[in-house]
Design a protein around this motif. Sequence first.
Motif, PDB file in Angstrom:
ATOM      1  N   UNK A   1      -8.167  -5.092   5.894  1.00  0.00           N
ATOM      2  CA  UNK A   1      -7.187  -3.797   5.892  1.00  0.00           C
ATOM      3  C   UNK A   1      -8.410  -3.541   5.372  1.00  0.00           C
ATOM      4  N   UNK A   2      -8.442  -1.450   5.901  1.00  0.00           N
ATOM      5  CA  UNK A   2      -8.901  -0.780   4.696  1.00  0.00           C
ATOM      6  C   UNK A   2      -8.094   0.026   3.972  1.00  0.00           C
ATOM      7  N   UNK A   3      -9.192   0.811   3.295  1.00  0.00           N
ATOM      8  CA  UNK A   3      -8.231   1.387   1.864  1.00  0.00           C
ATOM      9  C   UNK A   3      -7.251   2.295   2.654  1.00  0.00           C
ATOM     10  N   UNK A   4      -7.009   2.935   3.620  1.00  0.00           N
ATOM     11  CA  UNK A   4      -5.236   3.303   3.507  1.00  0.00           C
ATOM     12  C   UNK A   4      -4.416   2.510   4.590  1.00  0.00           C
TER      13      UNK A   4
ATOM     14  N   UNK B   1      10.238  -0.172   4.443  1.00  0.00           N
ATOM     15  CA  UNK B   1       9.280  -0.840   3.585  1.00  0.00           C
ATOM     16  C   UNK B   1      10.078  -0.946   2.200  1.00  0.00           C
ATOM     17  N   UNK B   2      10.174  -2.295   1.824  1.00  0.00           N
ATOM     18  CA  UNK B   2      10.515  -2.973   0.586  1.00  0.00           C
ATOM     19  C   UNK B   2      10.272  -2.317  -0.589  1.00  0.00           C
ATOM     20  N   UNK B   3      10.962  -2.089  -1.349  1.00  0.00           N
ATOM     21  CA  UNK B   3       9.815  -1.880  -2.923  1.00  0.00           C
ATOM     22  C   UNK B   3       8.615  -2.975  -3.399  1.00  0.00           C
ATOM     23  N   UNK B   4       9.621  -4.071  -2.953  1.00  0.00           N
ATOM     24  CA  UNK B   4       8.291  -5.543  -3.984  1.00  0.00           C
ATOM     25  C   UNK B   4       6.793  -4.713  -3.236  1.00  0.00           C
ATOM     26  N   UNK B   5       7.271  -4.983  -1.475  1.00  0.00           N
ATOM     27  CA  UNK B   5       5.729  -4.742  -0.819  1.00  0.00           C
ATOM     28  C   UNK B   5       5.364  -3.098  -1.029  1.00  0.00           C
ATOM     29  N   UNK B   6       5.709  -2.171  -1.239  1.00  0.00           N
ATOM     30  CA  UNK B   6       5.018  -0.832  -1.985  1.00  0.00           C
ATOM     31  C   UNK B   6       4.244  -1.144  -3.455  1.00  0.00           C
ATOM     32  N   UNK B   7       5.046  -1.703  -4.497  1.00  0.00           N
ATOM     33  CA  UNK B   7       4.060  -2.487  -5.879  1.00  0.00           C
ATOM     34  C   UNK B   7       3.061  -3.202  -5.419  1.00  0.00           C
ATOM     35  N   UNK B   8       2.774  -4.263  -4.715  1.00  0.00           N
ATOM     36  CA  UNK B   8       1.913  -4.880  -3.669  1.00  0.00           C
ATOM     37  C   UNK B   8       0.816  -4.420  -4.056  1.00  0.00           C
ATOM     38  N   UNK B   9       0.673  -3.107  -2.738  1.00  0.00           N
ATOM     39  CA  UNK B   9      -0.396  -2.389  -2.487  1.00  0.00           C
ATOM     40  C   UNK B   9      -0.851  -1.455  -3.487  1.00  0.00           C
ATOM     41  N   UNK B  10       0.478  -1.424  -4.736  1.00  0.00           N
ATOM     42  CA  UNK B  10      -0.191   0.105  -5.462  1.00  0.00           C
ATOM     43  C   UNK B  10      -0.769  -1.051  -6.692  1.00  0.00           C
ATOM     44  N   UNK B  11      -0.758  -2.532  -6.869  1.00  0.00           N
ATOM     45  CA  UNK B  11      -1.348  -3.371  -8.024  1.00  0.00           C
ATOM     46  C   UNK B  11      -2.695  -3.430  -7.066  1.00  0.00           C
ATOM     47  N   UNK B  12      -2.661  -3.426  -5.762  1.00  0.00           N
ATOM     48  CA  UNK B  12      -3.894  -3.830  -5.263  1.00  0.00           C
ATOM     49  C   UNK B  12      -4.596  -2.576  -5.504  1.00  0.00           C
ATOM     50  N   UNK B  13      -4.671  -1.689  -5.240  1.00  0.00           N
ATOM     51  CA  UNK B  13      -5.439  -0.230  -5.163  1.00  0.00           C
ATOM     52  C   UNK B  13      -5.301  -0.505  -6.441  1.00  0.00           C
TER      53      UNK B  13
ATOM     54  N   UNK C   1     -10.374  -1.562   0.093  1.00  0.00           N
ATOM     55  CA  UNK C   1      -9.264  -2.312   0.910  1.00  0.00           C
ATOM     56  C   UNK C   1      -9.169  -4.166   0.700  1.00  0.00           C
ATOM     57  N   UNK C   2      -8.077  -4.590   1.590  1.00  0.00           N
ATOM     58  CA  UNK C   2      -7.649  -5.447   1.371  1.00  0.00           C
ATOM     59  C   UNK C   2      -8.038  -6.729   2.347  1.00  0.00           C
ATOM     60  N   UNK C   3      -7.886  -8.148   2.009  1.00  0.00           N
ATOM     61  CA  UNK C   3      -8.124  -8.831   3.071  1.00  0.00           C
ATOM     62  C   UNK C   3      -6.590  -9.775   2.416  1.00  0.00           C
ATOM     63  N   UNK C   4      -6.150  -9.864   2.907  1.00  0.00           N
ATOM     64  CA  UNK C   4      -4.661 -10.183   3.082  1.00  0.00           C
ATOM     65  C   UNK C   4      -4.791 -11.557   4.023  1.00  0.00           C
ATOM     66  N   UNK C   5      -3.989 -12.655   3.866  1.00  0.00           N
ATOM     67  CA  UNK C   5      -4.310 -14.241   3.680  1.00  0.00           C
ATOM     68  C   UNK C   5      -2.236 -14.241   3.902  1.00  0.00           C
ATOM     69  N   UNK C   6      -1.203 -14.100   4.958  1.00  0.00           N
ATOM     70  CA  UNK C   6      -0.449 -14.344   5.546  1.00  0.00           C
ATOM     71  C   UNK C   6       0.186 -16.503   6.068  1.00  0.00           C
ATOM     72  N   UNK C   7       0.750 -16.951   5.500  1.00  0.00           N
ATOM     73  CA  UNK C   7       1.669 -17.872   6.092  1.00  0.00           C
ATOM     74  C   UNK C   7       2.841 -17.852   6.248  1.00  0.00           C
ATOM     75  N   UNK C   8       3.370 -17.941   7.959  1.00  0.00           N
ATOM     76  CA  UNK C   8       4.749 -18.159   7.937  1.00  0.00           C
ATOM     77  C   UNK C   8       5.636 -19.325   7.336  1.00  0.00           C
ATOM     78  N   UNK C   9       6.051 -19.532   6.338  1.00  0.00           N
ATOM     79  CA  UNK C   9       7.356 -19.879   5.785  1.00  0.00           C
ATOM     80  C   UNK C   9       9.085 -19.616   5.807  1.00  0.00           C
TER      81      UNK C   9
END
Length: 208
Positions: A5-8, A43-55, A93-101
């Motif tokens: 993902x890019x910066x946005x 969008x879940x607050x937990x997801x938004x928090x992760x984005x803030x932390x990554x930034x 930006x972000x490199x995100x690796x997802x695993x279906x659990x």
Amino acid sequence: ACIVLDVDSRVVDWNPAAEKLFGYTKEEATGRPCLELIVPTPVDEGVQDVIRRLRAGDMHAHNVNENRTRDGRRITCEWFNTPMTDDEGRFAGTIAVAQDITQRMQAEESLARDALLLANVPNKLSEAIDGLIALARIAQRHPPLRRLFASEPAETVLERLPQTEGGAALGAALAGLLAEQGLRADAGAFTVRRAGDKDLGEVLAKVL
């Protein structure tokens, strides 16, 4: 699945595993906001928090959250996210690796439910034993009932009670004795057994 993902938070790269997992081709996903694409709204607050932390440069902003596939299915993914920076150390930006659990989570929830049921087994056994003791005391205190219970299973006795000589009287006596043991019963319930009386069903559930 690996997503860049890019910066946005727009999709820059989308590998074949991401295509298979989420249902969008690389061409369809590239340039689109990732949250809009695969995250349910709101969008879940937990997801938004992760984005803030990554930034902010957090290298441990991992999370587990619900995602949405192209065909509308809801799946649960575990995400391992790494922030990228430019030459000046700014967030790029972000490199995100997802695993279906999803299946793993369902299995864990099923195990948790089974564990809860097993934890209640001692209580159920205790209740059953208490019921049997109460039934034995009832039978001992009323000779006609004692003879009936001694010869046949308790449920069979109660089934046949309306056809037994003096069955109505025995039913009334049994209802009274059950009441003494703290069990709710209607004396008339034993004369309408075949009509499916609910009160009798509740009594049977407690004493058999």
